[in-house]
Motif scaffolding. Structure first.
Motif, PDB file in Angstrom:
ATOM      1  N   VAL A 132      15.227   8.328  -5.362  1.00  0.00           N
ATOM      2  CA  VAL A 132      14.815   9.497  -6.153  1.00  0.00           C
ATOM      3  C   VAL A 132      16.044  10.289  -6.587  1.00  0.00           C
ATOM      4  O   VAL A 132      16.152  10.711  -7.750  1.00  0.00           O
ATOM      5  CB  VAL A 132      13.855  10.387  -5.346  1.00  0.00           C
ATOM      6  CG1 VAL A 132      13.500  11.652  -6.143  1.00  0.00           C
ATOM      7  CG2 VAL A 132      12.587   9.621  -4.990  1.00  0.00           C
ATOM      8  N   GLU A 135      17.850   8.630  -9.484  1.00  0.00           N
ATOM      9  CA  GLU A 135      17.218   8.833 -10.785  1.00  0.00           C
ATOM     10  C   GLU A 135      17.454  10.249 -11.301  1.00  0.00           C
ATOM     11  O   GLU A 135      17.656  10.445 -12.508  1.00  0.00           O
ATOM     12  CB  GLU A 135      15.727   8.528 -10.700  1.00  0.00           C
ATOM     13  CG  GLU A 135      15.448   7.047 -10.490  1.00  0.00           C
ATOM     14  CD  GLU A 135      14.003   6.670 -10.665  1.00  0.00           C
ATOM     15  OE1 GLU A 135      13.732   5.506 -11.030  1.00  0.00           O
ATOM     16  OE2 GLU A 135      13.117   7.521 -10.422  1.00  0.00           O
ATOM     17  N   LEU A 136      17.444  11.218 -10.405  1.00  0.00           N
ATOM     18  CA  LEU A 136      17.783  12.581 -10.823  1.00  0.00           C
ATOM     19  C   LEU A 136      19.219  12.633 -11.353  1.00  0.00           C
ATOM     20  O   LEU A 136      19.494  13.293 -12.365  1.00  0.00           O
ATOM     21  CB  LEU A 136      17.627  13.550  -9.650  1.00  0.00           C
ATOM     22  CG  LEU A 136      16.214  13.969  -9.271  1.00  0.00           C
ATOM     23  CD1 LEU A 136      16.235  14.827  -8.007  1.00  0.00           C
ATOM     24  CD2 LEU A 136      15.538  14.739 -10.407  1.00  0.00           C
ATOM     25  N   LEU A 139      19.407  11.114 -14.856  1.00  0.00           N
ATOM     26  CA  LEU A 139      18.937  12.063 -15.864  1.00  0.00           C
ATOM     27  C   LEU A 139      20.018  13.109 -16.165  1.00  0.00           C
ATOM     28  O   LEU A 139      20.274  13.435 -17.327  1.00  0.00           O
ATOM     29  CB  LEU A 139      17.655  12.743 -15.385  1.00  0.00           C
ATOM     30  CG  LEU A 139      16.385  11.882 -15.441  1.00  0.00           C
ATOM     31  CD1 LEU A 139      15.285  12.501 -14.591  1.00  0.00           C
ATOM     32  CD2 LEU A 139      15.910  11.717 -16.882  1.00  0.00           C
ATOM     33  N   THR A 210      10.381  12.006 -11.383  1.00  0.00           N
ATOM     34  CA  THR A 210      11.508  11.420 -12.125  1.00  0.00           C
ATOM     35  C   THR A 210      11.012  10.401 -13.144  1.00  0.00           C
ATOM     36  O   THR A 210      11.576  10.289 -14.239  1.00  0.00           O
ATOM     37  CB  THR A 210      12.523  10.755 -11.181  1.00  0.00           C
ATOM     38  OG1 THR A 210      11.863   9.803 -10.340  1.00  0.00           O
ATOM     39  CG2 THR A 210      13.224  11.797 -10.314  1.00  0.00           C
TER      40      THR A 210
END
Length: 242
Positions: A132, A135-136, A139, A210
């Motif tokens: 997680v 993925e943050l 971004l 996400t």
């Protein structure tokens, strides 16, 4: 034109009689493709598995050409996960998500984050939360970062428990209570003040969050959806959380 770097295999597909077009994520060259002659052979197939770290030497006559790779295995991963179906699925999902990075653009911070993620794949109680966070970070690196430091509505920095699906900003309990059905729950492990072990339910909510922003910012503009492996991973972890 040539360069040398280390990179992680994201994908490899057969090309011609015995070649393979290999996609690597490298620190200095970014996501970069090249042809490996003999890459479809039995020996090289095991080397060109997603997640494996390779030493690569790329050459081409002109910089815009596909070019050719000469590669050597530095660190295997795929074979070490053969007995862990969920970790293998996560590896496939991570490789597919990393392919969203624009080609031939260096993102050293993202490469390092990917390296950290793959380094945790043999730790079943660790990698889901790291996934997680990866993925943050992706971004953020591509210009679509979420602001989880203060309430998007009031500016408050305490009691942040929601995330707005529109702004990507955190929302406090008081400000979000009336709209909570339309907001994401903010997993506690993503907050510096609550850093600790993540539950399956928190990881599932983190992946849902996400995934929403990845699709909105990276895939939908190209008429695409989240990769199948990423969707299956989210479903598997959500099922474990029930």
């Amino acid at each position: 034109m040539e360069w040398r770097d280390e990179g992680f295999v994201l994908s490899a597909r057969a090309h011609g009689e015995n070649g393979a077009i290999v996609e690597l994520l490298t620190r200095a060259q970014g996501r970069h493709l090249g042809l490996v002659r003999g890459g479809a052979g039995r020996r090289m197939k095991s080397v060109l598995q997603p997640g494996n770290k390779l030493a690569a030497h790329w050459r081409a006559r002109l910089p815009e050409h596909l070019g050719t790779y000469q590669v050597e295995l530095v660190k295997p991963l795929a074979g070490l996960l053969m007995d862990d179906a969920l970790a293998l699925l996560a590896l496939s999902a991570a490789s597919a998500v990393a392919e969203a990075v624009p080609e031939r653009q260096a993102h050293p911070a993202l490469y390092d984050a990917y390296d950290v993620l793959l380094g945790t794949m043999q730790q079943a109680d660790v990698w889901p939360a790291v996934f997680v966070r990866f993925e943050l970070g992706l971004l953020t690196e591509l210009g679509f970062g979420l602001d989880l430091t203060q309430c998007a509505a009031t500016g408050a920095r305490d009691d942040l428990i929601y995330v707005s699906p529109k702004s990507g900003g955190a929302v406090s309990r008081a400000a979000g209570e009336a709209y909570k059905e339309r907001l994401f729950r903010l997993p506690g492990f993503l907050l510096a003040s609550q850093a600790g072990e993540a539950s399956a339910a928190e990881v599932a909510e983190g992946l849902r969050m996400t995934g929403h922003f990845l699709e909105r910012h990276l895939y939908a503009p190209q008429g695409r959806h989240l990769p199948d492996a990423r969707i299956r991973l989210m479903a598997k972890i959500a099922a474990r959380a029930e």
